[in-house]
Write a protein that holds these residues in place. Structure first.
Motif, mmCIF file in Angstrom:
data_model
loop_
_atom_site.group_PDB
_atom_site.id
_atom_site.type_symbol
_atom_site.label_atom_id
_atom_site.label_comp_id
_atom_site.label_asym_id
_atom_site.label_seq_id
_atom_site.Cartn_x
_atom_site.Cartn_y
_atom_site.Cartn_z
ATOM 1 N N GLY A 363 0.762 -1.227 0.000
ATOM 2 C CA GLY A 363 0.000 0.000 0.000
ATOM 3 C C GLY A 363 0.795 1.281 0.000
ATOM 4 O O GLY A 363 0.263 2.335 -0.327
ATOM 5 N N LEU A 364 2.073 1.237 0.365
ATOM 6 C CA LEU A 364 2.803 2.497 0.547
ATOM 7 C C LEU A 364 4.210 2.416 -0.027
ATOM 8 O O LEU A 364 4.800 1.347 -0.134
ATOM 9 N N LEU A 365 4.706 3.602 -0.387
ATOM 10 C CA LEU A 365 6.131 3.746 -0.700
ATOM 11 C C LEU A 365 6.768 4.268 0.574
ATOM 12 O O LEU A 365 6.763 5.458 0.838
ATOM 13 N N LEU A 366 7.289 3.362 1.391
ATOM 14 C CA LEU A 366 7.685 3.735 2.745
ATOM 15 C C LEU A 366 8.800 4.767 2.773
ATOM 16 O O LEU A 366 8.892 5.556 3.695
ATOM 17 N N HIS A 367 9.656 4.757 1.752
ATOM 18 C CA HIS A 367 10.788 5.685 1.783
ATOM 19 C C HIS A 367 10.461 7.023 1.130
ATOM 20 O O HIS A 367 11.308 7.888 1.038
ATOM 21 N N GLU A 368 9.229 7.146 0.632
ATOM 22 C CA GLU A 368 8.878 8.396 -0.031
ATOM 23 C C GLU A 368 8.067 9.281 0.912
ATOM 24 O O GLU A 368 7.586 8.841 1.949
ATOM 25 N N SER A 369 7.870 10.518 0.494
ATOM 26 C CA SER A 369 7.166 11.477 1.340
ATOM 27 C C SER A 369 5.668 11.208 1.337
ATOM 28 O O SER A 369 5.148 10.477 0.499
ATOM 29 N N ILE A 370 4.970 11.810 2.284
ATOM 30 C CA ILE A 370 3.516 11.734 2.327
ATOM 31 C C ILE A 370 2.955 12.259 1.020
ATOM 32 O O ILE A 370 2.055 11.670 0.421
ATOM 33 N N GLU A 371 3.530 13.358 0.558
ATOM 34 C CA GLU A 371 3.068 14.003 -0.670
ATOM 35 C C GLU A 371 3.096 13.026 -1.845
ATOM 36 O O GLU A 371 2.087 12.826 -2.525
ATOM 37 N N THR A 372 4.240 12.385 -2.072
ATOM 38 C CA THR A 372 4.334 11.433 -3.175
ATOM 39 C C THR A 372 3.291 10.342 -3.013
ATOM 40 O O THR A 372 2.615 9.964 -3.972
ATOM 41 N N ASN A 373 3.174 9.829 -1.810
ATOM 42 C CA ASN A 373 2.237 8.736 -1.585
ATOM 43 C C ASN A 373 0.795 9.146 -1.844
ATOM 44 O O ASN A 373 0.005 8.346 -2.335
ATOM 45 N N VAL A 374 0.456 10.368 -1.516
ATOM 46 C CA VAL A 374 -0.926 10.805 -1.694
ATOM 47 C C VAL A 374 -1.244 11.041 -3.169
ATOM 48 O O VAL A 374 -2.291 10.642 -3.660
ATOM 49 N N VAL A 375 -0.307 11.643 -3.896
ATOM 50 C CA VAL A 375 -0.655 12.056 -5.262
ATOM 51 C C VAL A 375 -0.334 11.017 -6.331
ATOM 52 O O VAL A 375 -0.817 11.126 -7.451
ATOM 53 N N ILE A 376 0.461 10.013 -5.975
ATOM 54 C CA ILE A 376 1.020 9.140 -7.017
ATOM 55 C C ILE A 376 -0.050 8.461 -7.880
ATOM 56 O O ILE A 376 0.093 8.353 -9.091
ATOM 57 N N SER A 377 -1.156 8.032 -7.258
ATOM 58 C CA SER A 377 -2.178 7.332 -8.043
ATOM 59 C C SER A 377 -2.828 8.254 -9.063
ATOM 60 O O SER A 377 -2.983 7.896 -10.231
ATOM 61 N N SER A 378 -3.212 9.446 -8.629
ATOM 62 C CA SER A 378 -3.866 10.376 -9.555
ATOM 63 C C SER A 378 -2.899 10.818 -10.633
ATOM 64 O O SER A 378 -3.275 11.035 -11.782
ATOM 65 N N LEU A 379 -1.629 10.937 -10.237
ATOM 66 C CA LEU A 379 -0.604 11.303 -11.209
ATOM 67 C C LEU A 379 -0.494 10.223 -12.278
ATOM 68 O O LEU A 379 -0.440 10.502 -13.470
ATOM 69 N N GLU A 421 8.705 11.412 5.606
ATOM 70 C CA GLU A 421 8.705 10.050 5.061
ATOM 71 C C GLU A 421 7.557 9.252 5.668
ATOM 72 O O GLU A 421 7.348 9.262 6.877
ATOM 73 N N VAL A 422 6.832 8.535 4.817
ATOM 74 C CA VAL A 422 5.670 7.785 5.296
ATOM 75 C C VAL A 422 6.064 6.656 6.244
ATOM 76 O O VAL A 422 5.337 6.325 7.169
ATOM 77 N N GLY A 423 7.249 6.087 6.016
ATOM 78 C CA GLY A 423 7.709 4.995 6.875
ATOM 79 C C GLY A 423 7.822 5.387 8.334
ATOM 80 O O GLY A 423 7.820 4.528 9.210
ATOM 81 N N ARG A 424 7.910 6.687 8.593
ATOM 82 C CA ARG A 424 8.076 7.127 9.982
ATOM 83 C C ARG A 424 6.752 7.417 10.680
ATOM 84 O O ARG A 424 6.732 7.772 11.851
ATOM 85 N N LEU A 425 5.650 7.312 9.939
ATOM 86 C CA LEU A 425 4.351 7.589 10.553
ATOM 87 C C LEU A 425 3.850 6.363 11.316
ATOM 88 O O LEU A 425 4.291 5.245 11.085
ATOM 89 N N SER A 426 2.875 6.595 12.197
ATOM 90 C CA SER A 426 2.264 5.469 12.896
ATOM 91 C C SER A 426 1.309 4.754 11.946
ATOM 92 O O SER A 426 0.929 5.286 10.895
ATOM 93 N N ASN A 429 -1.854 6.674 10.921
ATOM 94 C CA ASN A 429 -1.606 7.776 9.990
ATOM 95 C C ASN A 429 -1.230 7.261 8.611
ATOM 96 O O ASN A 429 -1.575 7.856 7.599
ATOM 97 N N GLN A 430 -0.532 6.118 8.581
ATOM 98 C CA GLN A 430 -0.216 5.511 7.286
ATOM 99 C C GLN A 430 -1.493 5.111 6.565
ATOM 100 O O GLN A 430 -1.634 5.310 5.361
ATOM 101 N N GLN A 431 -2.420 4.555 7.325
ATOM 102 C CA GLN A 431 -3.681 4.144 6.709
ATOM 103 C C GLN A 431 -4.436 5.358 6.166
ATOM 104 O O GLN A 431 -5.046 5.301 5.107
ATOM 105 N N LYS A 432 -4.347 6.473 6.901
ATOM 106 C CA LYS A 432 -4.996 7.696 6.426
ATOM 107 C C LYS A 432 -4.373 8.151 5.110
ATOM 108 O O LYS A 432 -5.075 8.642 4.223
#
Lengths: 537, 344
Positions: A363-379, A421-426, A429-432
């Motif tokens: 579900g996530l790119l753990l080493h990437e930012s929240i921003e990348t993870n949020v927008v990547i699909s629409s991009l 980085e998303v990997g550092r979230l709980s 928050n990752q699920q969000k």
């Protein structure tokens, strides 16, 4: 004097880093008794057995509270070897057999009969020579005891699955001091016929005074073969009955719990047109550990459908199969149009979004930012968050950042900013973040798997609310796959139950608890079949 | 993803930078020609930069360090030899060499990527051995390629010479373009500009849609698949870009060096580049342009400045080459041990 109970466990408590998983559990088994231990996934059955076998996972996490008496005497079992010395054996769910060995070698594994020779006298037993004829004759005796007509020199790998389980039990029986055998879902991989044969054999052995702890999800087997039943729910003992005194319905109800007073956040009797958003016809998915066979499902436009079932029974395969992540067979119709599930991009373009149950893995790119993870699909799918410069599509940082900040606010994602980085979230928050990504797609059909697994209560509520909001405001059709039945019942219009790789029935969230339990354990005569077209309201 | 660059530069890079400055000060105390040391290291940085840059695409796509870089280098050498064969000179010679090298590298890159896609999980080992095999295959190739020009073939016997001088073609043409001197330090501005332009192009690619999806596919292939990204195609694209950069890189390298080196010379060319990008703070699965720039500067100046000083102090002439090999392989080994994310 023979003690009354072969095994007593008193007041067992265990917690993993502050989370209680067993609360004051008692367990007693008489010699020759078959005791069924039932409960949902995560009810604490495995933890209890790990304590009984002194597995290192228990001791490395701070031990447990309570007392274990074996044969009437207090014992300290601090390793599986201690358990073996006491006379406790285990038949594992996954076969612990070496396929290249012959049956007698598997039965006698690590307890081989040895011939004496000179080297052995000098260098110890490790260099002994196997006394094969002795091993085979002793194995044959045990196999006969079980009523099996097998040649002990047969190579184990050539046996059908149904027979392998017998070899495991033969191995335990061959231990002379064996008094108690734990069967961990022994029938999960067996057909009904094989299971019957196997359990008859167990029953036969128990008459000779050997006790069994029988862990299973198949309640019919419990009713037919067990002498008494212990039911665990969320680490608590909720029932200790003799089999005659309790009905299957009651067992199921105790397992699931009487969660009738769940908070509905969706209107109770929503009416839907007969437009189908999604139809699955004879849909099979080969997802390792979650195999789905011939599922037929119809999902109406605008509804929230729940998919419930036990772990490993194939519920997770539905969403993964639709997204083409695992090989599948059968037909998928999206709004009446057949889609090619192997073309994931086209599926996404058709308005399907997917939130995986394997958050960190898929579900996530753990080493990437929240921003990348949020927008990547629409991009990827809709070319959003891109700017064209000289005909080349470049990343539009500003738009992405603004959108991410909006999402952070909307979901209350606790972070230092969009570039964290998303990997550092709980986990919550990752699920969000995963949800935010799905929302950015504005899907017509959203597949969410295990949206609340392993996250805190606050985040759970936030995510469930968001699902309902998407459904009511944007009219998104949602399929929620979850192990949390109570949550499904709080938001779903219908709940499909998957058991043994098949869709065994569709229930209304207001159906009685026991029906859910029965369907999950594969008893289908109470619910209607998934194949039927009628829809229960 | 600020600026498409995430600065993962650590304290070790700062320490190394400080160490180099200390060395420079030390060199002037030892009476060495400090400006010439600096000039040397700037030239070496310019020569090696493109090879270091070639490591970036394969790291982004999840293949890891491109041990098979010599495949691209050989393509560049073939292009270069063809221009010498036809006695081409000046910029037209240089750019013709590049233009011939690129399509060859594209074909080789596709084949290389296709091969790696069949051996996922051991790309770096496969790349390494493919490098060795192809370099030796080309040892036969150089013998039988139909070059005729007297500047290329051996005066006696058959085959191409092991080093081909560019005296009469385009030796140092980029180095000399726009070059100038400050305080005795010569700056080969043309070559540096060329490097920077390539870095900029790669950076642009990385912030384009394809580049972002490549990073996403490399970072988590299953996630990539769930977005309908063809991971294998992304990996092939990355080996193509990397091989093309290798081909361009060797031409830039050779014009500065003044020779095309053939036969076994390309075999060891990937290692300094690998060591550079790792010293710049990259890992086997994460790297940025900053790591490339920093790595090229730190590694090359460390070697070109520290080693002459070491031989000056220890007065042993063969020491520098031994140390060079030791340092570059030591860095690679260290980085590979950290690959699994485990601490050692």
């Amino acid at each position: 004097m023979e003690p009354k109970y072969i095994l007593e466990m008193h007041g067992i408590c265990k917690e993993y880093s502050g989370n209680p998983v067993l609360k004051n559990v008692d367990l007693r088994i008489r010699p020759g008794e078959i005791l069924a231990l039932v409960g949902e996934n995560g009810a604490g059955k495995s933890t209890l057995m790990n304590i009984l076998f002194g597995m290192s996972v228990i001791h490395s996490t701070g031990g447990f509270k309570g007392e274990v008496l074996f044969n009437g005497e207090p014992v300290r079992i601090s390793s599986p070897l201690d358990a073996m010395k006491c006379g406790i054996g285990m038949v594992h769910q996954e076969f612990m057999l070496i396929n290249g060995y012959e049956i007698s070698e598997n039965i006698k594994l690590n307890r081989e009969n040895l011939k004496k020779n000179i080297l052995q006298k000098i260098l110890g037993n490790k260099l002994g020579i196997l006394d094969r004829s002795q091993m085979r004759s002793e194995s044959l005796a045990v196999l006969n005891e079980l009523g099996l007509q097998l040649e002990p020199s047969t190579i184990t790998g050539t046996l059908p699955v149904g027979l392998k389980q017998f070899i495991e039990i033969a191995r335990e029986l061959d231990k002379k001091n064996i008094k108690l055998i734990v069967l961990d879902e022994p029938t999960a991989v067996l057909t009904e016929n094989e299971a019957e044969k196997f359990l008859n054999c167990v029953k036969e052995v128990s008459r000779k005074g050997i006790s069994f702890i029988f862990i299973t999800h198949r309640l019919k087997e419990v009713k037919a073969y067990a002498d008494s039943i212990v039911i665990l729910r969320d680490g608590e003992l909720v029932g200790d009955y003799s089999t005659e005194s309790i009905s299957i319905e009651r067992i199921s109800e105790l397992m699931i719990g009487r969660t009738v007073n769940f908070d509905r956040s969706v209107d109770n009797d929503r009416k839907f047109s007969e437009d189908y958003e999604l139809e699955l016809k004879n849909f099979s998915v080969n997802m390792p550990g979650e195999i789905l066979k011939n599922a037929n499902l119809k999902i109406r436009k605008g509804e929230i459908l729940g998919i419930a079932g036990l772990a490993g029974h194939g519920k997770a395969a539905i969403a993964n199969g639709i997204m083409g992540l695992y090989p599948s067979m059968g037909d998928i119709f999206l709004k009446g149009k057949k889609i090619d599930e192997t073309d994931t991009l086209q599926t996404l373009l058709d308005g399907v979004a997917f939130v995986s149950e394997d958050r960190r893995g898929v579900g996530l790119l753990l080493h990437e930012s929240i921003e990348t993870n949020v927008v990547i699909s629409s991009l990827r799918v809709y070319n959003k968050f891109l700017r064209r410069i000289l005909g080349i599509k470049f990343y539009d940082r500003k738009a992405a950042k603004n959108f991410t900040e909006e999402m952070i606010k909307r979901f209350d994602i606790r972070c230092t900013g969009p570039s964290q980085e998303v990997g550092r979230l709980s986990g919550g928050n990752q699920q969000k973040v995963c949800m935010a990504r799905a929302i950015a797609l504005h899907p017509e059909l959203l597949l969410v798997s295990e949206p609340t697994r392993g996250i805190d209560v606050g985040a759970k509520k936030r995510i469930l609310d968001e699902l309902v909001e998407m459904n009511t405001r944007e009219g998104t059709t949602i399929i929620v796959t979850s192990s949390e039945l109570a949550e499904l019942r709080s938001i779903c219009d219908r709940i499909a139950i998957v058991s043994g790789g098949e869709v065994v029935g569709i229930l209304s969230p207001f159906d009685d608890s026991y029906k859910f339990g029965l369907l999950m354990s594969g008893i289908t005569d109470l619910g209607e079949k998934g194949e039927s077209d009628e829809i229960r309201d | 993803m600020k600026l498409g660059i995430k600065v993962n530069v650590g304290i070790s890079q700062f320490i190394m930078g400080a160490f180099i400055i200390c060395l420079l000060i030390l060199s002037s105390f030892l009476g060495m020609n400090t400006p010439s040391l600096i000039s040397d290291s700037i030239v070496r940085i310019g020569m090696q930069m493109i090879f270091v840059l070639a490591m970036l695409p394969t790291i982004q796509s999840g293949i890891g360090l491109n041990f098979g870089l010599p495949l691209g280098i050989i393509c560049g050498l073939v292009g270069g030899l063809i221009t010498v064969e036809f006695n081409m000179t000046g910029f037209s010679g240089l750019f013709t060499a590049i233009l011939i090298g690129i399509p060859l590298a594209v074909v080789v890159g596709i084949f290389y990527g296709w091969l790696l896609n069949h051996m996922k999980g051991s790309e770096m080992t496969v790349g390494n051995y493919l490098n060795f095999s192809v370099v030796y295959l080309m040892c036969i190739g150089w013998m039988i390629l139909p070059f005729k020009n007297g500047a290329i073939v051996w005066a006696m016997g058959e085959g191409v010479r092991s080093t081909i001088t560019l005296d009469n073609n385009y030796q140092q043409i980029l180095d000399n373009f726009l070059s100038f001197s400050i305080a005795g330090v010569r700056i080969p501005l043309g070559m540096l500009l060329f490097d920077i332009i390539l870095c900029f192009l790669v950076w642009m690619f990385m912030t384009s849609k394809t580049g972002i999806l490549m990073r996403c596919s490399g970072g988590n292939p299953v996630f990539g698949a769930s977005l309908g990204i063809n991971n294998d195609r992304m990996r092939i694209l990355s080996t193509v870009i990397s091989s093309v950069l290798g081909a361009v890189g060797i031409i830039v390298y050779s014009q500065s060096y003044g020779f095309y080196q053939l036969y076994t010379a390309p075999q060891m060319m990937a290692y300094p580049a690998i060591a550079s990008i790792l010293i710049g703070g990259a890992t086997t699965h994460r790297a940025t342009i900053i790591n490339v720039l920093l790595g090229a500067v730190l590694y090359q100046s460390l070697l070109t400045i520290a080693l002459p000083i070491a031989s000056e102090i220890l007065s042993n002439s063969s020491l520098s080459e031994i140390l060079r090999t030791l340092v570059s392989n030591g860095i690679i080994l260290y980085a590979l041990t950290k690959m699994g994310g485990k601490k050692i």
